[in-house]
Design a protein around this motif. Structure first.
Motif, PDB file in Angstrom:
ATOM      1  N   ASP A 171      27.500  33.026  78.227  1.00 40.93           N
ATOM      2  CA  ASP A 171      27.613  33.599  76.881  1.00 40.93           C
ATOM      3  C   ASP A 171      26.335  33.275  76.132  1.00 40.93           C
ATOM      4  O   ASP A 171      26.028  32.097  75.906  1.00 40.93           O
ATOM      5  CB  ASP A 171      28.782  32.971  76.102  1.00 40.93           C
ATOM      6  CG  ASP A 171      30.139  33.369  76.660  1.00 40.93           C
ATOM      7  OD1 ASP A 171      30.194  34.275  77.517  1.00 40.93           O
ATOM      8  OD2 ASP A 171      31.146  32.772  76.229  1.00 40.93           O
ATOM      9  N   LEU A 208      37.209  38.114  76.157  1.00 37.05           N
ATOM     10  CA  LEU A 208      36.445  37.013  76.772  1.00 37.05           C
ATOM     11  C   LEU A 208      37.290  36.294  77.824  1.00 37.05           C
ATOM     12  O   LEU A 208      36.797  35.924  78.891  1.00 37.05           O
ATOM     13  CB  LEU A 208      35.999  36.004  75.709  1.00 37.05           C
ATOM     14  CG  LEU A 208      34.811  36.369  74.824  1.00 37.05           C
ATOM     15  CD1 LEU A 208      34.410  35.167  73.969  1.00 37.05           C
ATOM     16  CD2 LEU A 208      33.604  36.837  75.637  1.00 37.05           C
ATOM     17  N   LEU A 212      37.558  38.425  81.002  1.00 38.16           N
ATOM     18  CA  LEU A 212      36.316  38.417  81.778  1.00 38.16           C
ATOM     19  C   LEU A 212      36.190  37.101  82.552  1.00 38.16           C
ATOM     20  O   LEU A 212      35.758  37.079  83.706  1.00 38.16           O
ATOM     21  CB  LEU A 212      35.108  38.620  80.854  1.00 38.16           C
ATOM     22  CG  LEU A 212      35.005  40.034  80.248  1.00 38.16           C
ATOM     23  CD1 LEU A 212      33.976  40.064  79.125  1.00 38.16           C
ATOM     24  CD2 LEU A 212      34.658  41.065  81.325  1.00 38.16           C
ATOM     25  N   ASN A 262      28.413  43.142  82.231  1.00 42.75           N
ATOM     26  CA  ASN A 262      29.383  42.523  83.144  1.00 42.75           C
ATOM     27  C   ASN A 262      29.644  43.460  84.311  1.00 42.75           C
ATOM     28  O   ASN A 262      29.450  44.675  84.200  1.00 42.75           O
ATOM     29  CB  ASN A 262      30.701  42.242  82.402  1.00 42.75           C
ATOM     30  CG  ASN A 262      30.634  40.949  81.611  1.00 42.75           C
ATOM     31  OD1 ASN A 262      30.594  39.869  82.188  1.00 42.75           O
ATOM     32  ND2 ASN A 262      30.580  41.055  80.294  1.00 42.75           N
ATOM     33  N   ASN A 289      27.683  37.749  78.431  1.00 47.72           N
ATOM     34  CA  ASN A 289      28.132  38.325  77.164  1.00 47.72           C
ATOM     35  C   ASN A 289      27.091  37.961  76.129  1.00 47.72           C
ATOM     36  O   ASN A 289      26.476  36.899  76.212  1.00 47.72           O
ATOM     37  CB  ASN A 289      29.464  37.705  76.727  1.00 47.72           C
ATOM     38  CG  ASN A 289      30.555  37.956  77.742  1.00 47.72           C
ATOM     39  OD1 ASN A 289      30.809  39.096  78.113  1.00 47.72           O
ATOM     40  ND2 ASN A 289      31.200  36.894  78.211  1.00 47.72           N
ATOM     41  N   LEU A 323      30.593  41.269  69.826  1.00 50.64           N
ATOM     42  CA  LEU A 323      30.508  40.946  71.252  1.00 50.64           C
ATOM     43  C   LEU A 323      30.026  42.166  72.021  1.00 50.64           C
ATOM     44  O   LEU A 323      30.674  43.217  72.011  1.00 50.64           O
ATOM     45  CB  LEU A 323      31.889  40.518  71.778  1.00 50.64           C
ATOM     46  CG  LEU A 323      32.029  40.454  73.304  1.00 50.64           C
ATOM     47  CD1 LEU A 323      31.180  39.326  73.893  1.00 50.64           C
ATOM     48  CD2 LEU A 323      33.492  40.266  73.720  1.00 50.64           C
ATOM     49  N   TYR A 381      29.745  43.147  75.675  1.00 56.35           N
ATOM     50  CA  TYR A 381      30.113  42.678  77.023  1.00 56.35           C
ATOM     51  C   TYR A 381      29.783  43.725  78.081  1.00 56.35           C
ATOM     52  O   TYR A 381      30.372  43.748  79.165  1.00 56.35           O
ATOM     53  CB  TYR A 381      31.576  42.215  77.075  1.00 56.35           C
ATOM     54  CG  TYR A 381      32.640  43.248  76.791  1.00 56.35           C
ATOM     55  CD1 TYR A 381      32.898  43.682  75.497  1.00 56.35           C
ATOM     56  CD2 TYR A 381      33.432  43.762  77.817  1.00 56.35           C
ATOM     57  CE1 TYR A 381      33.894  44.620  75.233  1.00 56.35           C
ATOM     58  CE2 TYR A 381      34.431  44.687  77.569  1.00 56.35           C
ATOM     59  CZ  TYR A 381      34.652  45.119  76.273  1.00 56.35           C
ATOM     60  OH  TYR A 381      35.639  46.040  76.016  1.00 56.35           O
TER      61      TYR A 381
END
Ligand code: F6P
Length: 560
Positions: free
Chosen positions: A404, A319, A322, A57, A472, A52, A54
């Motif tokens: 995503d 996740l 977020l 963000n 993501n 992942l 991320y």
């Protein structure tokens, strides 16, 4: 059960997040990337074969720290452990939620009311193995002694979306001679189209219903049985062609399914979490039991990670946090699931049910009305197709929907440069969402194309892309049974983690009941069976009443 906790919005951690959001509301992700060369490494985690990123963000290290503190105050680690231990985390139905036991490949016992359920889980897997082997090796045959060529799964909701997703996701693993079809909707066109292409002599029907009470499934099963009987099948041969998976054995037997052909389900598995049980049989029949066990092992690997990893390195938890960050602090109502993999195109529909049926709730486990937003609208579809459809709204619309992006590093079908092009599309979408295009950049581009300054000025507002749109990126090597298992389990656990923070019951679904109840009353009215009376007043609104009247008039007083 743990003690009732203070309301979420009155927690100091919530307030700290509100303050923090105000302090970074005007910060653009472009600047965050420019300020920190390590941003990708800082916001990157891996577990169970899934990576992942991320970093794209609207977060800083402080954001994540504050979100983790919120999760701790909501006792998330304890609640995760409670789910795995079999505590009645589904309080409104007083049941545990033990889909994790279905893929518990360790020798850890799992107790429900003091009884270890693992022997029963393993027995069922062994029965599935035997059944799958008999069908695939053509030992189990149809009434005319021909091997099966087609499996038709009849079920809806969780008894449909999960297995359908996995069947499609693992198409490269289909082997043998079996084709698999799904019938869900109570729309005659669905079953008609399936029956049109199959032969009763070589078709096996799997009736999938935890409750064995679902109207759509029972009606479709009746139609399938009648079609079978009218096309060469006999009552005696039903046992060769109809198999059920249900927690309601009595109802299935009463319906005419042979008791020997019934696989169990349990109260402690929610429908939308049931693809790991015998509800996964359509999948197991097409991919074989070894691959089905590999699917379970991927989910089990994600389970172990979710149960044991520290919150800050915990993929489902990150996740989930977020999602809370955008849903509760930035006003996002929606979240997009964008698989860049043809075989995973059914993922948004399955995650939509998992998430929206689980967390679409407005009261807490204690029955108090929440004073914050809960589950988001989950939507999406396959990339790159979506780029030519709804991505425009993501780039320039007024609403915020984090996304995503989900993509394998390798394709099952390495055709020409397709996968590199697909990968480039996926990355460029995430980059464009993050970076956007400023007015200066847009104007300079237009002028470089030879437009006059006045014309460039006129077009500039249309060409500006605000950027700062979060996403993501989820990567895995290839969509194998193991990674698909891990991916689905990841979203299941994300959903539970959010439900814990919102203090809702993620495992009940009372909201769907009213529609079913009213549907039965309306059906009676459509059939002319129920005439409104003081004890049976009929629809209380003129709209429903008028529409029923119209249906009856246009169908010559329809009576079924
Ligand atoms: O109507 C919603 C629902 O109850 C889902 O939760 C469930 O997966 C689906 O219906 C089907 O239920 P069953 O497996 O009992 O037929």
């Amino acid at each position: 059960m743990s003690q009732p906790r203070p309301s979420l919005v009155r927690m100091p951690e919530w307030q700290a997040l509100l303050d923090h959001q105000s302090s970074i509301a005007q910060v653009h992700m472009r600047d965050l990337f420019a300020q920190d060369e390590q941003r990708f490494e800082r916001f990157f985690i891996e577990a169970a074969g899934i990576s992942l990123d991320y970093s794209k963000n609207r977060i800083t290290a402080e954001t994540m720290e504050l979100l983790i503190k919120l999760a701790q105050s909501c006792q998330l680690p304890q609640r995760i452990d409670a789910m795995f231990r079999g505590e009645a985390v589904n309080r409104s139905e007083n049941r545990p939620a033990l889909h994790t036991a279905l893929r518990n490949l360790s020798d850890r016992p799992v107790h429900v009311d003091g009884v270890d359920i693992m022997p029963e889980v393993r027995d069922t897997l062994a029965r599935m193995e035997q059944f799958v082997w008999r069908v695939r090796s053509t030992q189990w045959r149809g009434f005319s002694n021909r091997p099966f060529t087609d499996v038709v799964s009849i079920g809806i909701g969780g008894s449909f979306l999960g297995p359908k997703l996995v069947s499609a996701a693992l198409k490269p693993y289909w082997h043998g001679h079996l084709n698999c079809h799904y019938v869900a909707n109570i729309d005659g066109s669905h079953i008609t189209e399936v029956l049109r292409h199959i032969n009763p002599e070589t078709t096996l029907f799997l009736i999938q219903s935890k409750s064995f009470k679902t109207q759509e499934t029972l009606e479709n099963t009746r139609v399938a049985r009648d079609w079978f009987l009218h096309n060469g099948g006999s009552h005696e041969s039903i046992a060769k062609h109809f198999v059920a998976v249900t927690a309601n054995t009595d109802a299935a037997v009463e319906f005419g399914i042979s008791a020997d052909n019934i696989f169990p389900m349990w109260d402690w598995v929610g429908g939308r979490y049931s693809l790991w049980s015998a509800i996964g049989l359509p999948t197991a029949l097409t991919i074989g039991m070894d691959n089905f066990r590999a699917l379970l092992s991927g989910a089990h690997a994600m389970d172990k990670h979710f149960h044991s990893a520290p919150l800050e390195h915990n993929l489902p938890v990150v996740l989930a946090l977020l999602g809370i960050w955008y849903g509760n602090f930035w006003g996002a109502d929606a979240h997009a699931i964008l698989p860049y993999d043809h075989y995973l195109r059914g993922l948004p529909a399955h995650i939509q049910q998992v998430d929206m049926e689980s967390n679409g709730k407005c009261v807490t486990q204690q029955g108090a009305r929440v004073d914050y937003q809960t589950g988001q609208i989950i939507w999406g579809g396959a990339g790159a197709n979506g780029q030519h459809a709804y991505h425009q709204l993501l780039h320039q619309g007024t609403r915020l929907s984090p996304a995503d992006f989900i993509i394998p590093l390798h394709s099952h079908n390495p055709v020409a440069h397709h996968h590199a092009i697909l990968f480039a599309n996926c990355l460029s979408q995430a980059q464009a969402l993050m970076q956007g295009k400023t007015a200066d950049e847009a104007r300079a581009e237009l002028e470089a194309q030879g437009l006059s300054p006045a014309e460039a000025e006129r077009l500039t507002p249309h060409k500006v892309i605000p950027g700062n749109k979060p996403s993501n990126t989820l990567l895995f090597d290839r969509a194998t049974p193991r990674t698909v298992g891990a991916l689905i389990a990841l979203y299941e656990h994300k959903t539970y983690a959010q439900g814990v923070i919102w203090a809702v019951d993620s495992f009940d679904q009372w909201g769907v009941e009213l529609g079913k109840q009213l549907g039965n009353e309306i059906l009676d009215q459509l059939l002319g069976k129920a005439v409104p009376s003081p004890t049976h007043p009929g629809p209380a609104d003129s709209s429903t009443e008028g529409l029923i009247r119209l249906f009856r008039q246009r169908n010559n007083n329809y009576s079924g």
